[in-house]
Every structure is written in C-alpha cells, then in structure tokens.
Design a protein around this motif. Structure first.
Motif, PDB file in Angstrom:
ATOM      1  N   THR A 136     -28.496  81.005  49.365  1.00 20.51           N
ATOM      2  CA  THR A 136     -28.477  81.249  47.923  1.00 20.51           C
ATOM      3  C   THR A 136     -29.863  81.477  47.334  1.00 20.51           C
ATOM      4  N   SER A 137     -30.897  81.466  48.184  1.00 21.72           N
ATOM      5  CA  SER A 137     -32.250  81.759  47.716  1.00 21.72           C
ATOM      6  C   SER A 137     -33.072  82.255  48.895  1.00 21.72           C
ATOM      7  N   PRO A 138     -34.106  83.075  48.645  1.00 20.81           N
ATOM      8  CA  PRO A 138     -34.900  83.615  49.751  1.00 20.81           C
ATOM      9  C   PRO A 138     -35.568  82.547  50.616  1.00 20.81           C
ATOM     10  N   ALA A 139     -35.927  81.414  50.041  1.00 24.72           N
ATOM     11  CA  ALA A 139     -36.563  80.357  50.837  1.00 24.72           C
ATOM     12  C   ALA A 139     -35.656  79.907  51.977  1.00 24.72           C
ATOM     13  N   GLN A 140     -34.347  80.048  51.796  1.00 25.33           N
ATOM     14  CA  GLN A 140     -33.389  79.623  52.817  1.00 25.33           C
ATOM     15  C   GLN A 140     -33.260  80.619  53.969  1.00 25.33           C
ATOM     16  N   TYR A 141     -33.946  81.770  53.871  1.00 24.51           N
ATOM     17  CA  TYR A 141     -33.917  82.722  54.975  1.00 24.51           C
ATOM     18  C   TYR A 141     -34.680  82.199  56.191  1.00 24.51           C
ATOM     19  N   ALA A 142     -35.544  81.218  55.978  1.00 26.19           N
ATOM     20  CA  ALA A 142     -36.338  80.662  57.078  1.00 26.19           C
ATOM     21  C   ALA A 142     -35.418  80.219  58.214  1.00 26.19           C
ATOM     22  N   GLY A 143     -35.751  80.668  59.421  1.00 23.23           N
ATOM     23  CA  GLY A 143     -34.963  80.301  60.589  1.00 23.23           C
ATOM     24  C   GLY A 143     -33.707  81.124  60.780  1.00 23.23           C
ATOM     25  N   LYS A 144     -33.439  82.059  59.876  1.00 31.95           N
ATOM     26  CA  LYS A 144     -32.250  82.904  59.972  1.00 31.95           C
ATOM     27  C   LYS A 144     -32.597  84.258  60.598  1.00 31.95           C
ATOM     28  N   THR A 145     -31.559  85.049  60.868  1.00 36.06           N
ATOM     29  CA  THR A 145     -31.740  86.341  61.516  1.00 36.06           C
ATOM     30  C   THR A 145     -31.471  87.469  60.535  1.00 36.06           C
ATOM     31  N   PRO A 169     -41.828  83.083  55.571  1.00 35.09           N
ATOM     32  CA  PRO A 169     -41.226  84.255  56.214  1.00 35.09           C
ATOM     33  C   PRO A 169     -41.507  84.363  57.705  1.00 35.09           C
ATOM     34  N   ALA A 170     -42.507  83.643  58.187  1.00 37.63           N
ATOM     35  CA  ALA A 170     -42.870  83.738  59.606  1.00 37.63           C
ATOM     36  C   ALA A 170     -41.760  83.231  60.520  1.00 37.63           C
ATOM     37  N   THR A 171     -40.876  82.406  59.996  1.00 39.51           N
ATOM     38  CA  THR A 171     -39.811  81.832  60.828  1.00 39.51           C
ATOM     39  C   THR A 171     -38.538  82.675  60.845  1.00 39.51           C
ATOM     40  N   ILE A 172     -38.539  83.808  60.141  1.00 37.77           N
ATOM     41  CA  ILE A 172     -37.365  84.678  60.119  1.00 37.77           C
ATOM     42  C   ILE A 172     -37.350  85.545  61.384  1.00 37.77           C
ATOM     43  N   LYS A 173     -36.218  85.609  62.035  1.00 36.56           N
ATOM     44  CA  LYS A 173     -36.061  86.471  63.210  1.00 36.56           C
ATOM     45  C   LYS A 173     -35.515  87.817  62.744  1.00 36.56           C
ATOM     46  N   THR A 174     -36.184  88.894  63.130  1.00 34.51           N
ATOM     47  CA  THR A 174     -35.748  90.237  62.741  1.00 34.51           C
ATOM     48  C   THR A 174     -35.174  90.967  63.953  1.00 34.51           C
ATOM     49  N   VAL A 175     -33.975  91.520  63.772  1.00 35.17           N
ATOM     50  CA  VAL A 175     -33.281  92.248  64.833  1.00 35.17           C
ATOM     51  C   VAL A 175     -32.878  93.613  64.290  1.00 35.17           C
ATOM     52  N   SER A 176     -33.130  94.666  65.042  1.00 36.36           N
ATOM     53  CA  SER A 176     -32.717  96.004  64.625  1.00 36.36           C
ATOM     54  C   SER A 176     -31.202  96.139  64.728  1.00 36.36           C
ATOM     55  N   VAL A 177     -30.597  96.667  63.664  1.00 37.87           N
ATOM     56  CA  VAL A 177     -29.148  96.869  63.683  1.00 37.87           C
ATOM     57  C   VAL A 177     -28.785  98.351  63.776  1.00 37.87           C
ATOM     58  N   GLY A 178     -29.794  99.218  63.862  1.00 38.27           N
ATOM     59  CA  GLY A 178     -29.514 100.645  63.981  1.00 38.27           C
ATOM     60  C   GLY A 178     -28.684 101.148  62.823  1.00 38.27           C
ATOM     61  N   ASN A 179     -27.578 101.805  63.124  1.00 38.18           N
ATOM     62  CA  ASN A 179     -26.704 102.361  62.093  1.00 38.18           C
ATOM     63  C   ASN A 179     -25.536 101.448  61.740  1.00 38.18           C
ATOM     64  N   ALA A 180     -25.541 100.242  62.250  1.00 35.26           N
ATOM     65  CA  ALA A 180     -24.448  99.313  61.950  1.00 35.26           C
ATOM     66  C   ALA A 180     -24.434  98.981  60.463  1.00 35.26           C
TER      67      ALA A 180
END
Length: 339
Positions: A136-145, A169-180
């Motif tokens: 419910t807030s950007p701070a909660q993105y930490a540790g998420k994908t 933001p350093a703890t956020i995992k980024t994964v490419s989803v292409g065209n999904a």
C-alpha cells in the motif's frame, strides 16, 4: 495503453535521429484556385498502440465530423512495426500519439519532435500490485520483486518514489517480464509492475482481481509528466502551421466532447475498434473522460513547469546525457483559444 510499448519507444529514441529527411510533401499541393471549393486535405495520425480510451477524442473528432468541418480527412493508423515518433520525426506522418519521456529523450539526440497537446492533464500511471500482496506504499516494495519492461526510466522512477516514501530501493529485486502483461506477470512470481490505471487497473477490477496502486505523481512533483501527448515536428510547425492549427482545433473538439459525453464516446470508439472489450472500454471511458482536461483551463494545455521539472529530473537521473531546452519541446500556440 500498453506501458511496455511506451517504454520501448524510449529505448529506440536513437532511431529518430537517423534519416530525418522530410517526406511530407509541399503543403501548397493541397490548395485550389481562388474561389473554388477546397477538397478535404487527407492526412494521417498514428496511434502509439492499439486503439484505447487514450485515443477516444481522435475517433470522436472523425465520427462527429469535426475534422471535416476543419477541412481535413483524417486517417487514424496503428503503428505496426514502425515507431510512430520516428515517422513523425522524418515527416512521413504529420501527427502521432507520443509520450513526454520519449520525446524528451529523442530531442536530446537531435530529433525535431514537438509536443502540441497533452491528451491527459495528469499522469495516471503508477506501480500496481494485486491486493493480496498488501503493498500500500512504495516503502513496502523493499524485498519484493518488480516486473520490468526494460525502459530506461523505470529504475530511476522506482528509486525516486521508494526513497521519497522512506524505503530502501536497493533491496528490490528486478526481473524482466518482456511482453507479459500485468496479469500474467503477477501470477509468475512478480509482485508489482508499472501500469496505466485507466486501462489495466480497471481491467483488473472487472476481472475480480483488484489492485493497489501508487501513482508516481504523488511522490515527486517532477513525475506528474504528460503521458500521452500529441506530437508533430519542427518542419510542420514552421512550414505548415495552418495544418497544425486545423488538426488541433478539430481534435480539441473531439476530446472536449468525449470529456462531456463518456458513454456516447465509448460507443464511438467501439464502433471503430469492435474487437475491444466493450465493458472495459465503457468503464475506462467513464473514469478517464473527466481527466482529459481536469484542472487545466482548456483541453491540451501544457504547463512549462512540468516540462522543465521533468527534463531536469531525467538529466539528474542520467537518463539524458545532455540537458534539453524544455521550452522548445512543446508548444501551446496551436490550441484553440476557447478549448
């Protein structure tokens, strides 16, 4: 409306600089002898993607005869494999739907693109997640994908709003989803992606899969950039200003009508693009219509501060390697005075 397509235009901005040879023809070819009735001038405007409610005003202007009233026979085309911004930069198509972020990057590389109207007054994009993720807030993105589409502004945008909310933001995992799309990605380990609420967010609700969304504009005023916009090129503006004026006069009527008549305008869009989901179009149009003009004095009006703030942000984030004169990137000069 597909956000990954919008982001892809940023990664190909350099294509806009190659081959900027005018192919638009001499506007004088459209004139007739004095005293004769001038035929409608045939032109094209390219969409950025398949038809959706960002484009409704164009279809309304065509269906209600606004273009014809202003002397134009407008063909609304889909981009296919061609980048519509590249077509406009080369003057092969006079007008297209674009994005402030892509236009600014293209201008930093020498493309003569100019924004002539804001289709929507405020940025309706944000980072969204299924409600069951409880983000419910950007701070909660930490540790998420995060599911990335690969655009150059995604990472700095994400970092900016997470930091603004006090997160790491350093703890956020980024994964490419292409065209999904959002729905496929979030069923395969992705916690959140970047969407336009007016289409994907409403589609989620209709599917019974509602989202939490954090709009980027709510965390930094520089991020309330214009997306989408209508674009042309400097050659058209200097050599064919009457066409720009005619096109915007009619298009303004189309979007102003759509803003006041959501249900009818949704039907016009569906008549032009019958393969679209009718319920989605109607719900999206109902949500988006009042946001075309919103708090602006007229439809299409662009605020110089929004252009300068966002250009500065792009440079600060090293998305741009050179500063862009934002005052040359847009104009309000061709909008009708009465909206």
């Amino acid at each position: 409306m597909k956000l990954h397509h919008a982001l892809a235009t940023l990664t190909t901005a350099s294509l806009l600089v190659a081959g900027l040879v005018s192919c638009g023809g001499d506007p004088s070819d459209q004139t007739t002898a004095e005293g004769s009735a001038a035929p409608l001038r045939k032109i094209q405007v390219s969409l950025d993607w398949t038809p959706n409610t960002n484009h409704t005003g164009l279809y309304v202007a065509k269906a209600k005869g606004f273009y014809a009233k202003h002397g134009l026979d407008v063909e609304i085309i889909q981009p296919g494999d061609a980048d519509p911004s590249a077509l406009v930069a080369a003057d092969k198509v006079p007008f297209a739907v674009g994005y402030q972020e892509a236009l600014t990057q293209a201008r930093s590389q020498g493309a003569p693109l100019v924004s002539i109207a804001a289709i929507i007054q405020h940025n309706t994009s944000g980072f969204a997640s299924p409600k069951d993720r409880a983000l419910t807030s950007p701070a909660q993105y930490a540790g998420k994908t995060y599911g990335s589409f690969g655009g150059p502004i995604e990472e700095p945008l994400l970092k900016t709003i997470v930091k603004a909310d006090g997160g790491d933001p350093a703890t956020i995992k980024t994964v490419s989803v292409g065209n999904a799309d959002f729905f496929a990605a979030t069923k395969k380990g992705i916690d959140f992606t970047w969407i336009f609420y007016a289409w994907t967010g409403i589609e989620a609700e209709l599917r019974g899969e509602p989202v939490n969304i954090q709009y980027v504009k709510d965390y930094d005023k520089a991020l309330d950039f214009y997306t989408p916009i209508l674009i042309t090129n400097e050659t058209r503006i200097s050599k064919d200003p009457e066409l720009v004026k005619q096109f915007l006069a009619a298009t303004s009527e189309g979007y102003t009508y759509a803003a006041a008549n959501a249900a009818e305008s949704a039907d016009i869009l569906l008549a032009a693009a019958p393969d679209l989901d009718a319920e989605l179009v109607k719900k999206s149009q109902e949500w988006l219509s009042p946001r075309y003009q919103d708090d602006a004095p007229r439809w299409g009006q662009q605020n110089p501060q929004i252009w300068s703030d966002f250009s500065a942000w792009l440079f600060q984030q090293k998305v741009l390697t050179v500063e862009v004169d934002s005052a040359k990137a847009f104009t309000n000069d061709f909008l009708p005075a009465n909206g």
